[in-house]
Write a protein that holds these residues in place. Structure first.
Motif, mmCIF file in Angstrom:
data_model
loop_
_atom_site.group_PDB
_atom_site.id
_atom_site.type_symbol
_atom_site.label_atom_id
_atom_site.label_comp_id
_atom_site.label_asym_id
_atom_site.label_seq_id
_atom_site.Cartn_x
_atom_site.Cartn_y
_atom_site.Cartn_z
ATOM 1 N N ASP A 1 0.440 -1.525 0.017
ATOM 2 C CA ASP A 1 0.221 0.029 -0.386
ATOM 3 C C ASP A 1 1.219 1.566 -0.510
ATOM 4 O O ASP A 1 1.807 1.528 1.022
ATOM 5 C CB ASP A 1 -1.101 0.111 1.405
ATOM 6 C CG ASP A 1 -2.257 0.756 1.276
ATOM 7 O OD1 ASP A 1 -2.152 2.064 0.352
ATOM 8 O OD2 ASP A 1 -2.995 0.667 1.900
ATOM 9 N N ILE A 2 0.619 2.089 -1.341
ATOM 10 C CA ILE A 2 1.192 3.475 -1.125
ATOM 11 C C ILE A 2 0.947 3.967 0.398
ATOM 12 O O ILE A 2 2.563 5.447 0.627
ATOM 13 C CB ILE A 2 1.109 4.219 -2.657
ATOM 14 C CG1 ILE A 2 1.686 5.739 -2.505
ATOM 15 C CG2 ILE A 2 -0.656 4.902 -1.747
ATOM 16 C CD1 ILE A 2 1.730 5.648 -3.618
ATOM 17 N N ARG A 3 0.156 3.757 1.219
ATOM 18 C CA ARG A 3 0.726 4.872 2.263
ATOM 19 C C ARG A 3 1.524 4.214 3.691
ATOM 20 O O ARG A 3 1.890 4.714 4.365
ATOM 21 C CB ARG A 3 -1.106 4.374 3.234
ATOM 22 C CG ARG A 3 -1.836 5.396 1.944
ATOM 23 C CD ARG A 3 -3.150 5.032 2.645
ATOM 24 N NE ARG A 3 -3.818 3.745 2.437
ATOM 25 C CZ ARG A 3 -5.324 2.975 2.387
ATOM 26 N NH1 ARG A 3 -5.490 3.660 2.822
ATOM 27 N NH2 ARG A 3 -5.229 1.494 2.375
ATOM 28 N N ASP A 4 1.612 3.055 3.178
ATOM 29 C CA ASP A 4 3.193 2.378 4.125
ATOM 30 C C ASP A 4 4.044 2.900 3.771
ATOM 31 O O ASP A 4 5.147 2.960 4.866
ATOM 32 C CB ASP A 4 2.889 0.881 3.848
ATOM 33 C CG ASP A 4 1.011 0.096 4.415
ATOM 34 O OD1 ASP A 4 0.592 0.685 4.976
ATOM 35 O OD2 ASP A 4 1.339 -1.096 3.924
ATOM 36 N N GLU A 5 4.538 4.007 2.404
ATOM 37 C CA GLU A 5 5.999 4.242 1.970
ATOM 38 C C GLU A 5 6.020 5.287 3.078
ATOM 39 O O GLU A 5 5.146 6.193 3.244
ATOM 40 C CB GLU A 5 5.978 4.467 0.921
ATOM 41 C CG GLU A 5 5.929 3.049 0.088
ATOM 42 C CD GLU A 5 6.311 3.358 -1.747
ATOM 43 O OE1 GLU A 5 6.182 4.565 -1.592
ATOM 44 O OE2 GLU A 5 6.010 2.433 -2.509
#
Length: 71
Positions: A61-65
């Protein structure tokens, strides 16, 4: 010359015996195929579950980056 009733009955009994043997053999084949289809179905479900695990492990998930350095 016309076959006697007893000869005709004997012929029918012989034919019925062959048909009975064939049906029994086919029942065995069907039972084996059913067992194999069930095994393949179970294996397919296992592979689907494994694929879902691999997909979720590879996707992110891009939010985890972390945010880019310029923020």
């Amino acid at each position: 010359m016309m076959a006697s009733f007893e000869e005709r009955l004997t012929e029918l009994e012989v034919r019925l015996a062959f048909i009975d043997d064939t049906v029994n053999a086919l029942n065995g084949v069907v039972a084996d195929q059913d067992r194999r289809v069930q095994q393949l179905s179970d294996e397919l479900e296992r592979l689907r579950a494994e694929l879902l695990g691999v997909r979720s492990a590879l996707s992110h998930d891009i939010r985890d980056e972390p945010p880019p350095p310029h923020y």
